[in-house]
Write an enzyme that holds these catalytic residues in place. Structure first.
Site, mmCIF file in Angstrom:
data_model
loop_
_atom_site.group_PDB
_atom_site.id
_atom_site.type_symbol
_atom_site.label_atom_id
_atom_site.label_comp_id
_atom_site.label_asym_id
_atom_site.label_seq_id
_atom_site.Cartn_x
_atom_site.Cartn_y
_atom_site.Cartn_z
ATOM 1 C CB CYS A 157 -0.919 0.025 1.214
ATOM 2 S SG CYS A 157 -1.515 -1.601 1.714
ATOM 3 C CG HIS A 297 -3.035 3.181 5.400
ATOM 4 N ND1 HIS A 297 -2.843 2.959 4.058
ATOM 5 C CD2 HIS A 297 -3.127 1.960 5.981
ATOM 6 C CE1 HIS A 297 -2.797 1.652 3.836
ATOM 7 N NE2 HIS A 297 -2.970 1.016 4.980
ATOM 8 C CB THR A 301 -8.946 -3.277 9.098
ATOM 9 O OG1 THR A 301 -7.884 -2.378 9.450
ATOM 10 C CG2 THR A 301 -8.813 -3.666 7.641
ATOM 11 N N PRO A 302 -10.902 -3.165 11.629
ATOM 12 C CG PRO A 302 -12.359 -4.796 12.435
ATOM 13 C CD PRO A 302 -11.533 -4.434 11.230
ATOM 14 C CD GLU A 308 -3.873 6.368 9.425
ATOM 15 O OE1 GLU A 308 -4.649 5.492 8.976
ATOM 16 O OE2 GLU A 308 -3.405 7.280 8.711
ATOM 17 C CE LYS A 329 -6.223 2.737 1.824
ATOM 18 N NZ LYS A 329 -5.471 3.922 2.277
ATOM 19 C CG HIS A 334 -6.728 -0.773 0.610
ATOM 20 N ND1 HIS A 334 -5.697 -0.130 -0.038
ATOM 21 C CD2 HIS A 334 -6.166 -1.370 1.693
ATOM 22 C CE1 HIS A 334 -4.575 -0.304 0.617
ATOM 23 N NE2 HIS A 334 -4.823 -1.057 1.669
ATOM 24 C CG PHE A 393 -0.322 -6.326 3.431
ATOM 25 C CD1 PHE A 393 -1.121 -6.716 2.363
ATOM 26 C CD2 PHE A 393 -0.919 -6.145 4.656
ATOM 27 C CE1 PHE A 393 -2.484 -6.915 2.530
ATOM 28 C CE2 PHE A 393 -2.280 -6.329 4.844
ATOM 29 C CZ PHE A 393 -3.064 -6.721 3.766
#
Lengths: 405, 288
Positions: A157, A297, A301-302, A308, A329, A334, A393
């Site tokens: 990413c 970013h 996601t949980p 962040e 996003k 994404h 990632f």
């Protein structure tokens, strides 16, 4: 090395779920429109997540022959479109062969995408190395007649931010006079959708595609995959100024670090990500209080969104309540390898339009995430300095500062 | 619109000290055994399952890094602030073929969630970063036949910056390619794929540096055909140079983008005249 050489973005080329031009993307971002739909490019009946941000048909660039692109893969067409239109937008297209023009292309799974697409079309290239495609970077240089150095970089990413940093460095070193930089990704494929779905990283809100990507929302359940790309023309400010080029923004600062924690899971230790943001601001010679907008970013996601938020709290401290933050996003999905590059466009839009793109679908902000949200609707705001975070990632943390020239 | 005046490059050549290296060639059949002991370094803290889902090239690349670490004779923590560039070649071919087969047989549920993270271009650098606890930048470069040229181009820019205390470059690839036709259970397979890996630990050249120096230059030039008689860089030949005894004074290769890369003995550059270095390019050994 002269690190104080200002570097401008003078051209933009893109294809995204929100449109295939800077103008279209800007309009849709500020209108708070979602580009997420039920996927229709392939059979998703067996996939746990069946939604995504797809790119519509990729146009043929001006001065290119459509029939010549007939055999190109979607990723090849995307790359060519983004590079060519960026050069045309910057006014470099007629002169591209007369200057040292480099290319830094963020791309994460070029060969996997080619082999998979070929296999589904009945081919056997995966088993026949001699039949492998020409590398994207080499093909782009050949077709676009570029004569400077050219590389592919990949940090998931964060790829686009690494590409911008590398291009900026080449310009500062004098290795190129102009440089294309950005990222392209068409990884919305049956296998990758399945892989991420089985990782339980994707939203399964299949009955509400446009409401599925909801960063910072209490009810978020994973990210929504997207595809697309964005390429920028970078050049030294003095030369751009002399030729009267349009300046979308200055690439003022870059920061990068690694979590060294896990290939997929964000680290519970925010220090490396904090360091990346601080490095970018120091590189730009700016204080956190001078930031007018943060493009987060935040992937919906949980775990990632909360992580962040902790980083932003540490970097901005007491100034945090007054620093607007949004995650685009929520509208694009994404875009994986292309995420950082497309989100740089969002920052440029904020600089140009003096308005902040929103986080849509933010109906119930997570109480654990206390940020100055730009919720659901764009709003006018004076903007001179923007920051874009991308955490990939492999544990890559990157931050780019884009500011008004 | 007029073209801008071409500014003189600020740094046409970048030099760094090769503090240590690792280089190895591993037949495909022997890679599985390496997964369980990825980094036999006294200060490494990796579980035996760390490389369970890693690509074969990542496994061999990490072993090369381990060799370099042993030569460094340092605690792993000493490289925490370094950067990592990983340059695999056609990563994931074998694994994707297997995934396609499983997709055909089992549908979406048969696809491993580890496929994309461990077969993307950044997988090698990310894994090394994780293994060594490196918190500097890490990213993948190249991925195809020009990976060597690309990684040296990127490395030169990072090294010229002077912001990193050190930089790892790891290059990997199979020759011939590890294709789906190859099966480790077949004892009479045609030419067995061999994975080669080279890892370089680079730092800014210290004063009075002795040992090997890596120089990268000519990147400001426009791409052009390789001059006749000049060897094009192949990183397998870099392995030969690094493992040859006695040490060669200098070896230089042309990069496919018009630049060049050279490995030299440092004392030859520090005031000690040597005909192989001081004379014209043609007298330097060109590695075939």
């Amino acid at each position: 090395m002269n690190k104080r050489t200002a570097v401008w973005i003078t051209g933009v080329g893109a294809a995204t779920p929100l449109g295939n031009s800077y103008a279209a993307i800007a309009e849709n971002l500020l209108a708070g429109r979602s580009g997420v739909r039920l996927l229709c490019g392939f059979d998703t009946s067996q996939h746990p997540s069946r939604i995504g941000g797809e790119v519509s048909a990729i146009p043929c660039p001006d001065d290119c022959q459509p029939e010549a692109l007939g055999s190109f893969s979607r990723l090849q067409r995307l790359t060519l479109w983004c590079c060519a239109t960026a050069l045309q937008d910057a006014g470099w297209w007629p002169k591209r062969s007369d200057t040292r023009l480099g290319l830094v292309l963020g791309t994460g799974a070029e060969w996997l995408v080619h082999w998979e697409a070929d296999a589904f079309a009945g081919g056997q290239r995966i088993a026949q190395p001699l039949e492998d495609n020409e590398p994207l970077v080499r093909q782009a240089c050949r077709l676009l007649q570029l004569s400077g150095p050219a590389v592919s970089v990949s940090a998931a990413c964060a790829s686009g931010n690494y590409a911008l940093a590398q291009a900026r460095r080449w310009l500062e070193l004098g290795w190129v006079d102009v440089c294309l930089a950005g990222a392209c990704d068409m990884v919305m494929t049956p296998l990758s959708l399945a892989g991420f779905g089985n990782l339980r990283a994707l939203s399964r809100r299949n009955d509400d595609p446009q409401g599925a990507s909801r960063p910072f929302d209490r009810d978020r359940d994973g990210f929504v995959m997207g595809e697309g790309g964005a390429m920028f023309v970078l050049e030294r400010a003095d030369g751009a100024r002399r030729r009267g080029a349009r300046c979308y923004g200055e690439v003022a600062g870059n920061g990068a670090s690694s979590d060294a924690y896990h290939m997929v899971i964000p680290s519970p230790h925010p220090e490396p990500a904090i360091a990346a943001m601080r490095q970018a601001l120091e590189d730009a010679r700016l204080n956190p209080q001078q930031v007018d907008y943060v493009n987060a970013h935040a992937t919906s996601t949980p775990v990632g969104d909360v992580a962040e938020a902790r980083v932003l709290e540490a970097v901005f401290g007491e100034a945090l309540p007054s620093v607007p933050v949004s995650s685009t996003k929520s509208m694009t999905g994404h875009l994986l390898t292309a995420a950082a590059a497309v989100e740089a466009i969002a920052c440029l839009v904020a600089l140009e339009r003096q308005a902040l793109p929103p986080t849509i679908n933010l109906h119930h902000p997570d109480p654990e995430i206390r940020l100055c949200h730009v919720a659901n609707q764009a709003r006018e705001h004076p903007v001179r300095v923007t920051v874009s975070n991308s955490f990939g990632f492999g544990g890559s943390n990157t931050c780019v500062v884009l500011k008004a020239a | 619109m007029s073209a801008p005046s071409l500014s003189a490059p600020v740094a046409d050549e970048v030099a760094s000290a090769i503090l240590a290296h690792g280089a190895l060639r591993v037949p495909a059949r022997d890679i599985a055994a390496l997964r369980q002991q990825p980094l036999p370094h006294p200060t490494a803290r990796l579980s035996t399952s760390f490389l369970k889902h890693a690509d074969e090239q990542t496994v061999v690349g990490l072993v090369a890094v381990g060799q370099a670490l042993e030569r460094l004779d340092r605690d792993i923590a000493s490289v925490r602030g370094w950067g990592v560039l990983g340059a695999p070649r056609f990563l994931g071919r074998f694994a994707l073929a297997e995934a396609l087969r499983r997709f055909a047989d089992e549908g979406a549920w048969g696809i491993s969630p580890h496929l994309i993270p461990h077969r993307s271009l950044h997988a090698l650098s990310g894994t090394v970063s994780q293994a060594l606890g490196i918190q500097g930048p890490n990213f993948g470069v190249g991925g195809g036949p020009d990976a060597g040229t690309e990684v040296f181009t990127v490395a030169a820019a990072l090294l010229a910056d002077g912001c990193l205390p050190g930089l790892w470059i790891i290059m990997t690839g199979f020759e011939p390619e590890l294709t789906p036709q190859f099966s480790t259970s077949t004892s009479d397979a045609p030419t067995e794929p061999v994975c080669s890996a080279v890892a370089l630990a680079l730092v800014p050249p210290p004063p009075h540096h002795s040992g090997r120096t890596l120089r990268i230059g000519g990147l400001c030039r426009r791409s052009s055909p390789t001059p006749a008689g000049q060897a094009v860089f192949r990183w397998e030949s870099l392995i030969d140079v690094l493992t040859t005894q006695p040490l060669l004074p200098a070896t230089r290769w042309q990069l496919s983008n018009g630049g060049w890369v050279a490995v030299e003995l440092a004392e030859r550059r520090v005031g000690i005249a040597h005909p192989a270095v001081e004379s014209a390019e043609g007298s330097m050994r060109n590695c075939a």
